[in-house]
Design an enzyme around this catalytic site. Structure first.
Site, PDB file in Angstrom:
ATOM      1  N   ASP A 143      -7.752  -9.788   0.666  1.00 31.69           N
ATOM      2  CA  ASP A 143      -6.581 -10.176   0.077  1.00 31.69           C
ATOM      3  C   ASP A 143      -7.048 -11.419  -1.008  1.00 31.69           C
ATOM      4  O   ASP A 143      -8.155 -11.541  -1.200  1.00 31.69           O
ATOM      5  CB  ASP A 143      -5.888 -10.647   1.302  1.00 31.69           C
ATOM      6  CG  ASP A 143      -4.278 -10.557   1.028  1.00 31.69           C
ATOM      7  OD1 ASP A 143      -3.848 -10.416  -0.140  1.00 31.69           O
ATOM      8  OD2 ASP A 143      -3.579 -10.599   1.990  1.00 31.69           O
ATOM      9  N   GLU A 190      -5.618  -7.165  -4.391  1.00 29.74           N
ATOM     10  CA  GLU A 190      -5.359  -8.191  -5.476  1.00 29.74           C
ATOM     11  C   GLU A 190      -4.079  -8.144  -6.043  1.00 29.74           C
ATOM     12  O   GLU A 190      -3.842  -8.853  -7.028  1.00 29.74           O
ATOM     13  CB  GLU A 190      -6.565  -7.729  -6.762  1.00 29.74           C
ATOM     14  CG  GLU A 190      -6.604  -8.924  -7.604  1.00 29.74           C
ATOM     15  CD  GLU A 190      -5.911  -8.611  -8.920  1.00 29.74           C
ATOM     16  OE1 GLU A 190      -5.559  -9.370  -9.550  1.00 29.74           O
ATOM     17  OE2 GLU A 190      -5.071  -7.516  -8.648  1.00 29.74           O
ATOM     18  N   TRP A 191      -3.157  -7.190  -5.629  1.00 33.01           N
ATOM     19  CA  TRP A 191      -1.933  -6.853  -6.085  1.00 33.01           C
ATOM     20  C   TRP A 191      -1.827  -6.647  -7.201  1.00 33.01           C
ATOM     21  O   TRP A 191      -0.537  -6.579  -8.030  1.00 33.01           O
ATOM     22  CB  TRP A 191      -1.178  -8.223  -5.616  1.00 33.01           C
ATOM     23  CG  TRP A 191      -1.406  -8.926  -4.430  1.00 33.01           C
ATOM     24  CD1 TRP A 191      -1.257  -8.283  -3.137  1.00 33.01           C
ATOM     25  CD2 TRP A 191      -1.906 -10.125  -4.282  1.00 33.01           C
ATOM     26  NE1 TRP A 191      -1.489  -9.349  -2.283  1.00 33.01           N
ATOM     27  CE2 TRP A 191      -1.730 -10.616  -2.987  1.00 33.01           C
ATOM     28  CE3 TRP A 191      -1.929 -11.517  -5.211  1.00 33.01           C
ATOM     29  CZ2 TRP A 191      -2.082 -11.797  -2.561  1.00 33.01           C
ATOM     30  CZ3 TRP A 191      -2.085 -12.651  -4.679  1.00 33.01           C
ATOM     31  CH2 TRP A 191      -2.425 -12.904  -3.365  1.00 33.01           C
ATOM     32  N   GLY A 192      -2.600  -6.175  -8.146  1.00 31.01           N
ATOM     33  CA  GLY A 192      -2.512  -5.388  -9.465  1.00 31.01           C
ATOM     34  C   GLY A 192      -2.417  -6.381 -10.479  1.00 31.01           C
ATOM     35  O   GLY A 192      -2.237  -6.110 -11.617  1.00 31.01           O
ATOM     36  N   ASP A 213       3.674  -6.727  -2.327  1.00 32.97           N
ATOM     37  CA  ASP A 213       3.905  -6.069  -1.098  1.00 32.97           C
ATOM     38  C   ASP A 213       5.181  -5.110  -0.971  1.00 32.97           C
ATOM     39  O   ASP A 213       6.222  -5.316  -1.407  1.00 32.97           O
ATOM     40  CB  ASP A 213       4.246  -7.127  -0.069  1.00 32.97           C
ATOM     41  CG  ASP A 213       2.820  -7.875   0.335  1.00 32.97           C
ATOM     42  OD1 ASP A 213       1.710  -7.581  -0.371  1.00 32.97           O
ATOM     43  OD2 ASP A 213       2.701  -8.570   1.270  1.00 32.97           O
TER      44      ASP A 213
HETATM   45  C1  GLA Z   1      -0.651 -10.255   1.535  1.00 33.59           C
HETATM   46  C2  GLA Z   1      -1.029  -8.924   1.436  1.00 33.59           C
HETATM   47  C3  GLA Z   1      -0.235  -7.859   2.514  1.00 33.59           C
HETATM   48  C4  GLA Z   1      -0.710  -8.629   4.109  1.00 33.59           C
HETATM   49  C5  GLA Z   1      -0.387 -10.005   4.016  1.00 33.59           C
HETATM   50  C6  GLA Z   1      -1.004 -10.878   5.359  1.00 33.59           C
HETATM   51  O1  GLA Z   1       1.005 -10.447   1.435  1.00 33.59           O
HETATM   52  O2  GLA Z   1      -0.514  -8.203   0.256  1.00 33.59           O
HETATM   53  O3  GLA Z   1      -0.659  -6.686   2.453  1.00 33.59           O
HETATM   54  O4  GLA Z   1      -2.038  -8.274   3.974  1.00 33.59           O
HETATM   55  O5  GLA Z   1      -1.062 -10.766   2.683  1.00 33.59           O
HETATM   56  O6  GLA Z   1      -0.668 -12.113   5.249  1.00 33.59           O
END
Ligand code: GLA
Length: 404
Positions: A171, A204-206, A226
């Protein structure tokens, strides 16, 4: 190429010739739907097809314990899902103590994992499954309950390998604004150096467009924030992920986040679209519901062998949105054996007819196909020119076309 060794006219000539050759190759590939940027792959031999498994976060955020993990592993086998390819049992955030031990090692939370990670990994391996764990490329994880691995990459990778871990979701919280390429590459190298094959899933969420650089770093990379268990969230993740389609392929996949199928806040038809789109887009199929107590509808969706086979097709080309008329969409992509996968979808609120003409999906209009409906499990032979279906709100159809 050392440009200084060429005279300017010769250099320009070479440049024109190289670009012309490259352009014609790309055009040719585009016609076949096979256009891909050149990729350097992470050399760990994993992820030749998208990963399949389970992770606790979507249904049990922050609520881990060894009983849940053991029972989930049992259910993966007893339901038959393991035999269909779901192999990873993945722990998300909150599995460790907040503080490292005196040697700087990560320590499993003793209250929820009293037997320790090595024993848990041994149990999961004894079921013929693999175990994944969660870490963070910053100083603290997102839920702030355990340390991140920034500055401890080698030590933590060695710890994971010593426990028998097979997968790391990594993450991006509390990263102090430092370069994701550097942080993720450091962990990638540390994992490789352990000598244990560990699937590396970048979370890394892009934000820094990982599709453009993560192929040589990891086996999959999140392209989105997410997902939530609702239609708007799910469909927006599919759209965002679609932009990066050309970067996916065997060894490295775009990840629009884990599945919400079975978590209860969407209709069965919504979930059917969710599972169809993720399969067509070669997304990781990481289940996020409580597989110990799935209802029949959920099981029917996630155990559809024919849909899973599209996801796991050896060609590994991410299917894309190829046509949009208001709320009516066609998604499609090539499969091995000159076959083509197609999803027809109605994103609108009223019933409508959705059509995919052969030209919409890159096919020569004269070719005749047998169309397999993957949700109805029925085949229509000798289909010409187009597929069409009347679809209720949020309904979809998924087909595989095989030359007749
Ligand atoms: C981030 C990630 C999620 C999850 C949470 C856990 O938001 O993007 O997929 O792993 O952390 O806290």
């Amino acid at each position: 190429m050392d440009h200084s060794s060429l005279s300017l006219p010769l250099f320009l000539l070479v440049l024109v010739a190289v670009s012309a050759g490259a352009a014609s190759g790309i055009n040719q590939n585009r016609k076949l739907g096979k256009s891909r940027p050149r990729r350097d792959l992470l050399d760990n031999g994993l992820g030749r097809t998208p990963q399949m498994g389970w992770n606790n976060y979507n249904h049990f955020p922050g609520k881990l314990n060894e009983k849940l993990i053991g029972q989930t592993a049992n259910a993966m086998v007893s339901t038959g899902l393991a035999a269909l390819g779901y192999e990873y049992i993945n722990l998300d955030d909150c599995w460790a103590e907040l503080n490292r031990d005196s040697q700087g090692n990560l320590v499993p939370n003793a209250t929820i994992f009293p037997s320790g990670m090595k024993a848990l990994a041994g149990y999961i391996h004894s079921k013929g499954l693999k175990i994944g764990i969660y870490g963070d490329a910053g100083t603290l994880t997102c839920a702030r309950t355990m340390p991140g691995s920034l500055g401890y990459e080698e030590q933590d990778a060695n710890t994971f390998a010593s426990w028998g871990i097979d997968y790391l979701k990594y993450d991006n919280c509390h990263n102090n604004g430092t370069s994701p390429q550097e942080r993720y590459t450091k962990m990638s190298k540390a994992l490789l150096a352990t000598g244990r094959p560990i699937f590396f899933s970048l979370c890394e969420w892009g934000q820094a467009y990982p599709a453009t650089w993560a192929g040589s770093v990891g086996n999959s990379w999140r392209t989105t924030g997410d997902i939530k268990d609702n239609w708007g969230s799910m469909i927006s993740k599919a759209d965002q992920n679609d932009a990066w389609a050309s970067y996916a392929g065997p060894g490295g996949w775009n990840d629009p986040d884990m599945l919400e199928v079975g978590n209860g806040n969407m209709s069965t038809e919504d979930y059917r679209c969710h599972f169809s789109l993720w399969s067509l887009a070669k997304a990781p199929l990481i289940l996020g519901c409580d597989i110990r107590s799935m209802d029949n509808d959920t099981f029917e969706l996630v155990s559809n062998k024919e849909v899973i086979a599209v996801n796991q097709d050896e060609l590994g080309i991410q299917g894309k949105k190829v046509k949009k008329t208001g709320d009516l969409e066609v998604w499609s992509g090539p499969l091995s054996g000159n076959r083509v996968a197609v999803v027809l979808m109605n994103r609108g609120l009223s019933t409508a007819n959705v059509t995919a003409e052969w030209s919409d999906i890159g096919l020569n209009s004269s070719v005749i196909f047998d169309a397999r409906d993957l949700w109805e499990h029925s085949t229509t032979t000798s289909v010409q020119n187009q597929l069409d279906a009347t679809l209720d709100s949020h309904a979809c159809k998924m087909y595989v076309l095989t030359p007749h």
